[in-house]
Enzyme design. Structure first.
Site, PDB file in Angstrom:
ATOM      1  N   ALA A   9     -10.843   0.525   4.581  1.00 54.86           N
ATOM      2  CA  ALA A   9      -9.931   1.010   3.532  1.00 54.86           C
ATOM      3  C   ALA A   9     -10.309   2.446   3.158  1.00 54.86           C
ATOM      4  CB  ALA A   9      -9.947   0.091   2.322  1.00 54.86           C
ATOM      5  N   LYS A  19     -11.653  -2.968  14.794  1.00 56.71           N
ATOM      6  CA  LYS A  19     -12.339  -2.022  13.910  1.00 56.71           C
ATOM      7  C   LYS A  19     -13.644  -1.537  14.533  1.00 56.71           C
ATOM      8  CE  LYS A  19     -10.381  -3.777   9.568  1.00 56.71           C
ATOM      9  NZ  LYS A  19     -10.624  -4.563   8.346  1.00 56.71           N
ATOM     10  N   ILE A  34       0.838  -1.206   0.000  1.00 58.84           N
ATOM     11  CA  ILE A  34       0.000   0.000   0.000  1.00 58.84           C
ATOM     12  C   ILE A  34       0.872   1.254   0.000  1.00 58.84           C
ATOM     13  CG2 ILE A  34      -1.724   1.298   1.309  1.00 58.84           C
ATOM     14  CD1 ILE A  34      -2.755  -1.457   2.298  1.00 58.84           C
ATOM     15  N   LEU A  79     -13.365   3.518   2.180  1.00 54.58           N
ATOM     16  CA  LEU A  79     -14.786   3.851   2.330  1.00 54.58           C
ATOM     17  C   LEU A  79     -14.959   4.967   3.358  1.00 54.58           C
ATOM     18  CD1 LEU A  79     -16.357   0.260   2.374  1.00 54.58           C
ATOM     19  CD2 LEU A  79     -16.246   1.872   0.459  1.00 54.58           C
TER      20      LEU A  79
END
Length: 841
Positions: A618, A689, A484, A620
């Site tokens: 990610a 999360k 990434i 969103l």
């Protein structure tokens, strides 16, 4: 990684020097010059701060240069004025007040024995001062003015001896020789030899600033604020590696911060630009301050060759806040060369003469060094004090001259006169002021507008706003150069070119877990990865923090794309230093509640922004949605969804046609799971999360408050990865039965996170494998997609749903760029007003 290495090499050298000198309480041992201005030495409280600075920043063979305490020099000038007016009563009162001010400092700071000694010396000085003032004040004018620095040096040296380390004071007139007070050119060879004779090894020297002598031994001054010049002269004489000017402002600003509250600090200034600022009236820089640090010619060729290799950095810092990074003056790259500032001077004269046209102007330029000149229109601009001498000089050449009162306002920057866009903007900003003309300086570092009227505060602020409003240098450090991180850097050049909010972003740091590339002058974004591979060096966190604490930018942003818990533990240090964080790293945001709250408080206290949209979902915009609801007055009551791209893929794909273990090993092969798939199956990632989103929604809870269903049976939890993969078929029966039971109800199985709070404020939170109806919003996703469902007072009957790819290098890198743009947009509205530290504080 030269910046990090430079810091550590310097500290190592200081530590290696012997510490075995008695009565030495200095923190560092290796030669630097430290100059303390009058406001830094104004009263007992100020002097105590100076002692702390000396203790932490000085070395035994350093040199300290001092101005007179507070307004002492003003008091001495006042005495001269009162003598001229023959006001005996006021003179007596003023002299007594001046003596009392010095006695107060002595008695408040020194022990009884030392206080008696300095009081006796002061009494003798005051008697001499009275004699000179009442007998021949004109003859002894400079001797009278010298007392301020002499008293200041004597007091500070006595304090250092008493409390910190061996010290002694030196009257600069014992060694420093100049030609005259007009040019103040130093006899470098003679002064150097005489200074060496004055210096004492193993003791901290305190030397008077501002004063010197000429070749006849007569006392000379270096002009108001001349102690800065004294400091750089000392540095040149002893070849010091660094000069720090400690003052009441923490650096040099884009305008006088006492007049322009929104002036911004110039963290790094090229030598030529700094010298031009000093020449054009910057309140911090004496016009001649930088001269001694340049390559001055010497009579001895050997000395001259040695001098050519000499380089000294100049720093400006605040004695009122010594921990704040100031301004560094030296040789820098393109970022520092982009800086702009605005300065002004009133009470000037425009002198016009035919002798100033063409080459005829050259002798005048050499003799008077005017502020600006135009050999086509035939004029020079000078200080009013130069009028008489210019008149006489031209009269000797039988040339007429006319004078006109003027002022100037100038924009200053590296080769700014060659930058058409800057010149055009400067002219537009002055349209209403109707300047007489514009002149570029000979060195091209300034464009000067000559005004018929004095430059007002309003005009200065307006011009400064137009010239500097978009100037803000933001350093960017990217940590984590994996899949990434590489994609983030690949996207960066195009983002910088097309997003206005990123206009002032400079990539200055790249970090992997073991190596780093740091360059204060910027890293070419188009070659970032190749430069990292070629130039990165090993580092540790302490080296990194040392560099970060001295970074030369208006703002610094760390983009954390690491999965490292240890790196996340640096966030507290980042925030304490005013550094912003964009993070995909989940550790800090899901850490223990005490640590998390501490991070939030430190960030708030230091006005730091901490954005972490990519920690969940990610790219969103789930964090944006939660923030927007909270900021709009809504109240979130529930958050649920499928937060793991890996588990989404597994359970959307698993239909019983192949064993679950075979599907899991295939996902591992495709790179969908972690290298150890138990990281995904444990539910810990989903648990973290959910915690992050709940905290984002304003709820205070800990990780252990969330019930987590681990899909790995106990027998497989504590074995090696290799053994787990070999025994993965032990998972099959459990998942086959769960799927079969769900199918019997025309349902499916999904790993779901749920958080809710009832009207009594009771919180329920869990992550587990659930049986869902086939029509459920969570049941029909594209494999790897995430889905987030938010219920609130506004979204009760029909919850807000955000759905899309929850993993992948492009969307995650895009999410990081989204946070970066958002952060820079917020910084664009940030105003840092300068706090001027006064002597009454």
């Amino acid at each position: 990684m030269t910046e990090l290495n430079t810091v550590l090499d310097r500290d190592a050298a200081q530590e290696n020097e012997s510490k075995n000198i008695p009565h030495n309480k200095l923190a560092k041992h290796a030669i630097n010059v430290h100059k303390f201005g009058g406001s830094s030495l104004a009263n007992a409280q100020c002097i105590e701060r100076v002692l702390d600075i000396v203790r932490q920043n000085c070395q035994l063979n350093d040199i300290i240069v001092v101005s007179a305490n507070g307004k002492t020099t003003d008091g001495l000038f006042a005495l001269l004025t009162l003598v001229e007016k023959d006001d005996k009563t006021a003179f007596t009162e003023a002299l007594l007040e001046l003596e009392q001010q010095q006695l107060t400092l002595i008695n408040e700071l020194l022990n009884e024995h030392n206080s008696q000694q300095l009081s006796s010396l002061l009494s003798t000085d005051v008697a001499q001062l009275r004699l000179w003032l009442t007998s021949d004040s004109l003859k002894h004018r400079n001797d009278i003015l010298a007392f301020g620095e002499l008293w200041s040096a004597r007091l500070l040296s006595a304090l250092l001896n008493e409390r910190i380390c061996p010290s002694y004071h030196i009257d600069a007139r014992d060694f420093l020789v100049i030609d005259n007070e007009q040019t103040c050119t130093v006899d470098h060879a003679l002064s150097s030899v005489q200074l060496k004779q004055c210096l004492q090894s193993g003791k901290l020297a305190v030397i008077t600033g501002y004063i010197s002598k000429d070749s006849f031994g007569k006392t000379c001054t270096l002009g108001r604020n001349g102690s800065d010049y004294s400091a750089t002269i000392m540095a040149s004489l002893v070849r010091a590696v660094n000069v720090t000017l400690w003052t009441d402002v923490d650096g040099i600003y884009s305008a006088d911060p006492r007049v322009v509250p929104n002036a911004r600090k110039l963290h790094r200034l090229p030598n030529g630009v700094a010298k031009e600022l000093g020449r054009l009236g910057n309140p911090i820089l004496h016009a001649k301050t930088l001269n001694p640090l340049e390559n001055n010619p010497l009579k001895s060729k050997a000395l001259a060759n040695e001098r050519l290799s000499y380089h000294c950095q100049l720093h400006v810092a605040s004695s009122f806040d010594a921990q704040v990074s100031g301004t560094e003056i030296g040789k820098f790259g393109q970022i520092a060369k982009q800086e702009l500032s605005v300065t002004y001077l009133n009470d000037l004269l425009l002198a016009q003469s035919v002798s100033f046209i063409g080459s005829g102007i050259k002798p005048t330029l050499a003799e008077f060094a005017p502020i600006c000149a135009d050999d086509q229109q035939g004029f020079i601009v000078i200080n009013q004090s130069q009028q008489e001498s210019l008149n006489q000089w031209l009269a000797n050449h039988d040339v007429e001259v006319t004078f006109k009162p003027v002022a100037i306002i100038a924009t200053v920057g590296h080769k700014v006169a060659q930058r058409g866009d800057v010149k055009a903007r400067f002219k537009r900003s002055l349209k209403g002021a109707q300047p007489l003309c514009f002149v570029a300086s000979e060195n091209k570092h300034s464009v000067i507008a000559i005004l018929a009227q004095a430059c007002s505060t309003e005009l200065l602020n307006n011009v400064h706003h137009d010239m500097v409003k978009d100037a803000r240098h933001i350093g960017l450090v990217v940590a984590g150069l994996g899949n990434i991180g590489e994609r983030f850097l690949t996207l960066l050049p195009e983002q910088l070119n097309r997003i206005y909010a990123l206009e002032n972003i400079h990539l200055v740091g790249l970090l992997s877990s073991k190596k780093a590339l740091i360059n204060n002058d910027g890293i070419d974004v188009n070659q970032a990865l190749s430069l990292f591979k070629a130039e990165a060096q090993t580092y540790d966190y302490q080296q990194l923090l040392t560099w970060l604490s001295n970074h030369p930018y208006d703002e610094l942003i760390v983009v954390d794309i690491t999965p490292s818990e240890s790196f996340s533990l640096l966030y507290a240090d980042f925030f304490a230093q005013g550094i912003h964080v964009v993070g995909a790293n989940k550790w800090a945001a899901s850490s223990a509640i005490e640590h998390y709250n501490e991070l939030v408080n430190i960030a708030d206290k230091n006005e730091c922004l901490w954005l972490g949209n990519t920690t969940v979902g990610a790219g969103l915009p789930i964090n944006y949605a939660i923030n927007d609801l909270n900021n709009s007055g809504d109240k979130i009551t529930a958050i649920a969804g499928i937060f793991s791209g890996t588990l989404s893929w597994l359970f959307e794909t698993y239909d019983g046609s192949v064993a679950f273990s075979a599907l899991l090993l295939d996902a591992l092969k495709q790179g969908i799971t972690e290298p150890d798939p138990r990281e995904d199956l444990s539910g810990r990632d989903v648990q973290r999360k959910l915690l992050i989103l709940a905290r984002m929604a304003g709820f205070e809870l800990a990780l252990e408050d969330i019930d987590c269903k681990n899909l790995v049976p106990p027998a497989l939890q504590n074995i090696s990865t290799q053994e787990f993969l070999a025994r993965a078929d032990e998972l099959d029966n459990f998942f086959a039965k769960a799927l079969t039971d769900a199918n019997k109800q025309n349902c499916c199985i999904r790993y779901v996170a749920r958080f809710s709070v009832d009207e009594a404020a009771k919180i329920k939170a869990k992550v587990s494998l659930e049986v869902l109806a086939q029509s459920d919003a969570f049941a029909n996703l594209i494999p790897c997609d995430n889905i987030f469902q938010i219920s609130s007072h506004w979204y009760q009957e029909n919850p807000l749903i955000i759905r899309g790819p929850g993993a992948g290098r492009d969307v995650t890198a895009g999410g990081l760029h989204s946070d970066l743009v958002n952060l820079c947009q917020q910084l664009a509205h940030k105003q840092n007003q300068v706090k001027i530290k006064g002597i009454n504080e």
